[in-house]
Scaffold this motif. Structure first.
Motif, PDB file in Angstrom:
ATOM      1  N   VAL A 149       0.842  -1.155  -0.058  1.00 16.79           N
ATOM      2  CA  VAL A 149      -0.017   0.127   0.104  1.00 16.79           C
ATOM      3  C   VAL A 149       0.802   1.226  -0.072  1.00 16.79           C
ATOM      4  CG1 VAL A 149      -1.758   1.233   1.125  1.00 16.79           C
ATOM      5  CG2 VAL A 149      -1.639  -1.261   1.251  1.00 16.79           C
ATOM      6  N   LEU A 150       0.587   2.236  -0.886  1.00 16.75           N
ATOM      7  CA  LEU A 150       1.024   3.683  -0.990  1.00 16.75           C
ATOM      8  C   LEU A 150       0.228   4.628  -0.273  1.00 16.75           C
ATOM      9  CD1 LEU A 150       3.373   5.309  -2.092  1.00 16.75           C
ATOM     10  CD2 LEU A 150       2.036   5.288  -4.210  1.00 16.75           C
ATOM     11  N   ASP A 151       0.680   5.224   0.554  1.00 17.46           N
ATOM     12  CA  ASP A 151       0.265   6.550   1.035  1.00 17.46           C
ATOM     13  C   ASP A 151       0.836   8.133   0.285  1.00 17.46           C
ATOM     14  OD1 ASP A 151      -1.234   8.650   2.276  1.00 17.46           O
ATOM     15  OD2 ASP A 151      -0.520   8.100   4.368  1.00 17.46           O
ATOM     16  N   ILE A 152       0.248   8.468  -0.504  1.00 15.41           N
ATOM     17  CA  ILE A 152       0.842   9.736  -1.239  1.00 15.41           C
ATOM     18  C   ILE A 152       0.455  11.132  -0.500  1.00 15.41           C
ATOM     19  CG2 ILE A 152       0.741  11.098  -3.311  1.00 15.41           C
ATOM     20  CD1 ILE A 152      -0.363   8.514  -4.712  1.00 15.41           C
ATOM     21  N   GLY A 153       1.319  11.490   0.307  1.00 14.70           N
ATOM     22  CA  GLY A 153       1.188  12.737   0.873  1.00 14.70           C
ATOM     23  C   GLY A 153       1.093  12.288   2.335  1.00 14.70           C
ATOM     24  N   SER A 154       1.919  11.461   2.718  1.00 19.09           N
ATOM     25  CA  SER A 154       1.661  10.811   4.053  1.00 19.09           C
ATOM     26  C   SER A 154       1.878  11.681   5.567  1.00 19.09           C
ATOM     27  CB  SER A 154       2.492   9.538   4.180  1.00 19.09           C
ATOM     28  OG  SER A 154       3.683   9.796   3.940  1.00 19.09           O
ATOM     29  N   GLY A 155       2.185  13.006   5.329  1.00 18.16           N
ATOM     30  CA  GLY A 155       2.403  13.697   6.611  1.00 18.16           C
ATOM     31  C   GLY A 155       2.899  13.049   7.636  1.00 18.16           C
ATOM     32  N   PRO A 156       2.403  13.203   9.064  1.00 20.20           N
ATOM     33  CA  PRO A 156       2.829  13.009  10.074  1.00 20.20           C
ATOM     34  C   PRO A 156       2.917  11.535  10.450  1.00 20.20           C
ATOM     35  CG  PRO A 156       0.943  13.983  10.515  1.00 20.20           C
ATOM     36  CD  PRO A 156       1.236  14.304   9.126  1.00 20.20           C
TER      37      PRO A 156
ATOM     38  N   ASP B 209       7.246  13.625  -4.494  1.00 19.53           N
ATOM     39  CA  ASP B 209       5.918  14.120  -4.553  1.00 19.53           C
ATOM     40  C   ASP B 209       5.008  13.432  -5.525  1.00 19.53           C
ATOM     41  OD1 ASP B 209       6.233  15.081  -7.455  1.00 19.53           O
ATOM     42  OD2 ASP B 209       7.512  16.602  -6.672  1.00 19.53           O
ATOM     43  N   ALA B 210       3.692  13.831  -5.860  1.00 22.19           N
ATOM     44  CA  ALA B 210       2.328  13.189  -6.443  1.00 22.19           C
ATOM     45  C   ALA B 210       2.993  13.002  -8.082  1.00 22.19           C
ATOM     46  CB  ALA B 210       1.200  13.790  -5.990  1.00 22.19           C
ATOM     47  N   VAL B 211       3.500  13.862  -8.725  1.00 19.18           N
ATOM     48  CA  VAL B 211       3.753  14.071  -9.916  1.00 19.18           C
ATOM     49  C   VAL B 211       4.906  13.005 -10.600  1.00 19.18           C
ATOM     50  CG1 VAL B 211       2.532  16.150 -10.228  1.00 19.18           C
ATOM     51  CG2 VAL B 211       4.939  16.067 -10.149  1.00 19.18           C
ATOM     52  N   ALA B 212       5.565  12.696  -9.650  1.00 15.24           N
ATOM     53  CA  ALA B 212       6.675  11.649 -10.340  1.00 15.24           C
ATOM     54  C   ALA B 212       7.243  10.621  -8.997  1.00 15.24           C
ATOM     55  CB  ALA B 212       8.110  12.547 -10.379  1.00 15.24           C
ATOM     56  N   LEU B 213       6.221   9.656  -8.840  1.00 19.40           N
ATOM     57  CA  LEU B 213       6.344   8.600  -7.909  1.00 19.40           C
ATOM     58  C   LEU B 213       7.475   7.666  -8.127  1.00 19.40           C
ATOM     59  CD1 LEU B 213       2.519   7.480  -7.756  1.00 19.40           C
ATOM     60  CD2 LEU B 213       3.851   9.232  -6.372  1.00 19.40           C
ATOM     61  N   PRO B 214       8.349   7.708  -7.000  1.00 21.52           N
ATOM     62  CA  PRO B 214       9.616   7.128  -7.435  1.00 21.52           C
ATOM     63  C   PRO B 214       9.348   5.597  -7.141  1.00 21.52           C
ATOM     64  CG  PRO B 214       9.629   7.821  -5.238  1.00 21.52           C
ATOM     65  CD  PRO B 214       8.232   8.233  -5.804  1.00 21.52           C
TER      66      PRO B 214
ATOM     67  N   TYR C 161      -3.670  20.413  -4.044  1.00 21.50           N
ATOM     68  CA  TYR C 161      -2.394  21.200  -4.072  1.00 21.50           C
ATOM     69  C   TYR C 161      -1.576  20.902  -5.209  1.00 21.50           C
ATOM     70  CZ  TYR C 161      -3.391  21.986   0.838  1.00 21.50           C
ATOM     71  OH  TYR C 161      -4.248  22.114   2.117  1.00 21.50           O
ATOM     72  N   VAL C 162      -1.933  19.995  -6.128  1.00 23.01           N
ATOM     73  CA  VAL C 162      -1.245  19.469  -7.477  1.00 23.01           C
ATOM     74  C   VAL C 162      -1.657  20.347  -8.600  1.00 23.01           C
ATOM     75  CG1 VAL C 162      -0.471  17.511  -8.747  1.00 23.01           C
ATOM     76  CG2 VAL C 162      -0.533  17.370  -6.196  1.00 23.01           C
ATOM     77  N   ALA C 163      -0.753  20.845  -9.179  1.00 23.07           N
ATOM     78  CA  ALA C 163      -0.997  21.732 -10.523  1.00 23.07           C
ATOM     79  C   ALA C 163      -1.439  20.609 -11.738  1.00 23.07           C
ATOM     80  CB  ALA C 163      -0.076  22.895 -10.765  1.00 23.07           C
ATOM     81  N   ASP C 164      -0.672  19.644 -11.913  1.00 25.80           N
ATOM     82  CA  ASP C 164      -0.863  18.873 -12.957  1.00 25.80           C
ATOM     83  C   ASP C 164      -1.531  17.650 -12.480  1.00 25.80           C
ATOM     84  OD1 ASP C 164      -0.473  17.286 -15.303  1.00 25.80           O
ATOM     85  OD2 ASP C 164       1.619  17.916 -15.651  1.00 25.80           O
TER      86      ASP C 164
ATOM     87  N   ARG D  72      -1.227  14.419 -14.576  1.00 24.61           N
ATOM     88  CA  ARG D  72      -0.043  13.704 -14.665  1.00 24.61           C
ATOM     89  C   ARG D  72       0.154  12.744 -13.445  1.00 24.61           C
ATOM     90  NH1 ARG D  72       5.955  16.590 -14.787  1.00 24.61           N
ATOM     91  NH2 ARG D  72       7.342  14.395 -13.811  1.00 24.61           N
ATOM     92  N   ALA D  73      -0.334  13.684 -12.214  1.00 24.66           N
ATOM     93  CA  ALA D  73      -0.367  12.908 -10.815  1.00 24.66           C
ATOM     94  C   ALA D  73      -1.281  11.745 -11.033  1.00 24.66           C
ATOM     95  CB  ALA D  73      -1.017  14.099 -10.042  1.00 24.66           C
ATOM     96  N   LEU D  74      -2.365  11.804 -11.744  1.00 22.77           N
ATOM     97  CA  LEU D  74      -3.255  10.524 -11.589  1.00 22.77           C
ATOM     98  C   LEU D  74      -2.883   9.637 -12.471  1.00 22.77           C
ATOM     99  CD1 LEU D  74      -6.709  12.026 -11.675  1.00 22.77           C
ATOM    100  CD2 LEU D  74      -5.486  11.235  -9.568  1.00 22.77           C
ATOM    101  N   ALA D  75      -2.182   9.931 -13.688  1.00 18.47           N
ATOM    102  CA  ALA D  75      -1.308   8.931 -14.593  1.00 18.47           C
ATOM    103  C   ALA D  75      -0.257   8.101 -13.567  1.00 18.47           C
ATOM    104  CB  ALA D  75      -0.855   9.498 -15.575  1.00 18.47           C
TER     105      ALA D  75
END
Length: 260
Positions: free
Chosen positions: A42-49, A95-100, A117-120, A123-126
């Motif tokens: 499982v991946l949490d994008i923007g996982s914060g604290p 970040d969300a637009v270039a998942l490593p 908060y993501v402009a593109d 791309r982020a959803l792709a």
């Protein structure tokens, strides 16, 4: 857009807000809808604290793997501390637009309060679709800021404050278009829900108590608002609480999707 800066103090403030009963209840709904299972990746994008990462990690167990991804080093420090002792958890910077991550790495992915908060967004959803296996699940939660209800006497000042607050967002009304964006990115949208943060009183453990301080700090110096204006806005809200007619409500929208 003028993004929020998450130094150590700001990261701690967000951590406290995420520990309030309002956000704890939101997180419980997210966990129920995401339904992470033993052994899943499982991946949490923007996982914060790292609160959600820790919950997901406990659900998937040591036979699974959880990655939390965030661009903020102070947030990642908090997340690593919170998930210490779970070697199947990895906290990554990005970040969300270039998942490593390689294609098809994950069985499920979750993102709460990130994509606005993501402009593109295409791309982020792709990228989200790319890192999920076929049939993998996605859960996305974001706010429509037009749903904000906050009882104040000085409506003109309040409108100025909220207009200035929206400067930190790219898409303050993202939920209105999110289902279509997900479909165009290669997902089937399987469910939509609303999570309401509702505070009919003001006290230290309400989400709005944390939010009002963050808003007042951010808007100072924006759109002609002074520190005195921000304090007047705060005083108005506190006066509503003292007089027994405080009310705060905010809608967050959850989208469930499957990678096709």
């Amino acid at each position: 857009m003028a993004p929020l800066e998450f130094g150590d103090a700001a990261a701690r403030r967000v951590e406290r807000a995420y520990a309030t009963p309002d956000v704890v209840a939101q997180r419980a709904q997210v966990m129920e809808l995401l339904g992470p299972q033993q052994g899943e990746r499982v991946l949490d994008i923007g996982s914060g604290p790292g609160y959600l990462v820790a919950s997901v990690a406990d659900a998937v167990g040591p036979s699974g793997a959880v990655h939390g991804l965030d661009p903020s080093a102070p947030m990642n420090t908090l997340a690593r501390t919170r998930t210490a002792g779970r070697p199947w958890v990895h906290i990554d910077e990005g970040d969300a637009v270039a998942l490593p991550y390689p294609d098809g790495t994950f069985d499920a992915a979750v993102s709460t309060q990130v994509y606005e908060y993501v402009a593109d967004m295409p791309r982020a959803l792709a990228e989200l679709r790319r890192v999920l296996r076929p049939g993998g699940r996605a859960l996305v939660l974001d706010t429509d800021w037009d749903s904000l209800v906050w009882h104040t006497r000085d409506r003109e000042l309040h409108q100025q404050v909220i207009a200035a607050w929206e400067e930190h967002l790219v898409h303050p009304r993202l939920p209105r278009t999110l289902a279509g964006l997900l479909r165009r990115a290669g997902f089937e949208v399987t469910g939509q829900r609303v999570v309401v943060l509702f505070n009919p009183q003001l006290h230290a453990q309400t989400f709005s108590a944390s939010m009002m301080e963050l808003v007042a700090e951010f808007v100072t110096g924006r759109q002609g608002l002074t520190a005195e204006d921000a304090q007047a806005w705060l005083a108005d809200l506190r006066a509503r609480a003292d007089e027994g007619d405080y009310l705060f409500s905010l809608n967050r929208y959850v989208f469930l999707a499957t990678a096709v």
